[in-house]
Write a protein that holds these residues in place. Sequence first.
Motif, PDB file in Angstrom:
ATOM      1  N   ILE A  20      -1.526   8.794 -23.793  1.00 25.38           N
ATOM      2  CA  ILE A  20      -1.442   9.177 -22.390  1.00 25.38           C
ATOM      3  C   ILE A  20      -1.078  10.654 -22.271  1.00 25.38           C
ATOM      4  CG2 ILE A  20      -0.079   8.851 -20.272  1.00 25.38           C
ATOM      5  CD1 ILE A  20       0.054   5.851 -21.043  1.00 25.38           C
ATOM      6  N   THR A  22      -3.466  13.408 -20.438  1.00 29.46           N
ATOM      7  CA  THR A  22      -3.007  14.113 -19.240  1.00 29.46           C
ATOM      8  C   THR A  22      -2.785  15.604 -19.502  1.00 29.46           C
ATOM      9  OG1 THR A  22      -0.731  13.398 -19.685  1.00 29.46           O
ATOM     10  CG2 THR A  22      -2.023  12.079 -18.116  1.00 29.46           C
ATOM     11  N   ALA A  57      -6.180  17.024 -19.156  1.00 26.64           N
ATOM     12  CA  ALA A  57      -6.531  17.130 -17.739  1.00 26.64           C
ATOM     13  C   ALA A  57      -5.820  18.317 -17.090  1.00 26.64           C
ATOM     14  CB  ALA A  57      -6.173  15.833 -17.007  1.00 26.64           C
ATOM     15  N   GLY A  58      -4.539  18.505 -17.391  1.00 29.67           N
ATOM     16  CA  GLY A  58      -3.801  19.653 -16.859  1.00 29.67           C
ATOM     17  C   GLY A  58      -4.377  20.964 -17.345  1.00 29.67           C
ATOM     18  N   CYS A  96      -0.277  16.442 -13.783  1.00 37.49           N
ATOM     19  CA  CYS A  96      -0.815  16.020 -15.086  1.00 37.49           C
ATOM     20  C   CYS A  96       0.111  16.457 -16.215  1.00 37.49           C
ATOM     21  CB  CYS A  96      -2.212  16.589 -15.298  1.00 37.49           C
ATOM     22  SG  CYS A  96      -3.469  15.814 -14.279  1.00 37.49           S
ATOM     23  N   TYR A  97       0.543  17.707 -16.170  1.00 39.98           N
ATOM     24  CA  TYR A  97       1.459  18.185 -17.210  1.00 39.98           C
ATOM     25  C   TYR A  97       2.790  17.435 -17.165  1.00 39.98           C
ATOM     26  CZ  TYR A  97      -1.132  22.114 -19.231  1.00 39.98           C
ATOM     27  OH  TYR A  97      -2.024  22.885 -19.922  1.00 39.98           O
ATOM     28  N   ILE A 150       3.321  14.335 -16.186  1.00 35.85           N
ATOM     29  CA  ILE A 150       3.088  13.013 -16.767  1.00 35.85           C
ATOM     30  C   ILE A 150       3.038  13.115 -18.291  1.00 35.85           C
ATOM     31  CG2 ILE A 150       1.400  11.140 -16.983  1.00 35.85           C
ATOM     32  CD1 ILE A 150       0.736  11.649 -13.996  1.00 35.85           C
ATOM     33  N   SER A 151       2.383  14.150 -18.778  1.00 38.38           N
ATOM     34  CA  SER A 151       2.293  14.366 -20.212  1.00 38.38           C
ATOM     35  C   SER A 151       3.674  14.585 -20.825  1.00 38.38           C
ATOM     36  CB  SER A 151       1.385  15.562 -20.499  1.00 38.38           C
ATOM     37  OG  SER A 151       1.258  15.773 -21.868  1.00 38.38           O
TER      38      SER A 151
END
Length: 143
Positions: free
Chosen positions: A14, A18, A21-22, A123-124, A126-127
Motif C-alpha cells: 500500500i 500510494t 500516486a503521490g 497519498c504521501y 497514507i504511504s
Amino acid sequence: MMKSLTRSGKMICIAAITALAGLILYIVTSTTGYLAGSALDPLPIIFSVVAILMACGLLIASSKLNPLLNDLLVVASTVLIIVSFAIFVLARVRLAADIYFIPVNYPKAEEVALNISAAGFVCYLISIIAMIIAAFSGKIKHN
C-alpha cells in the motif's frame, strides 16, 4: 505472491502504491497548469523512486535478507517518503498562501494546482502511515 504476505507486507505494498500516486501527482502539478513554467525540484522524485524501489526490494527479498537489514530498509524507505512529502508540501506553501490568506484575484488554475497537490499530500500521508504500521508489524512474508 500476495497470499504469502503478512499484514506488514501488505502495508508495504500500500505504501509503495500510494507513494507512486503521490509522486505522479507531484510531477503532474509541477509540470502542468499554473506551475508549468516553474522549476521542478528533483529531490522528491529521486527520494520517492528510491523509497519505492526499497519497498519493492523488501517485498521480493525480505526472506533472504537479515532481519536487521529488513528493518533498516523499512526505516530508510519511511524517512525518504517523509522527506519527499515535506519538500512537496513546502513547494506548495505559496499556492496555499495566495488562495487562503490573500483570496482576492488569483487565477482558477492556481486553485486547481493546489487541489490536485492536496490529493498528492493525502497519498504521501497514507504511504507514511502504512510504512509506520509496517515498521511496527512482524515479518513481511509468511514462512
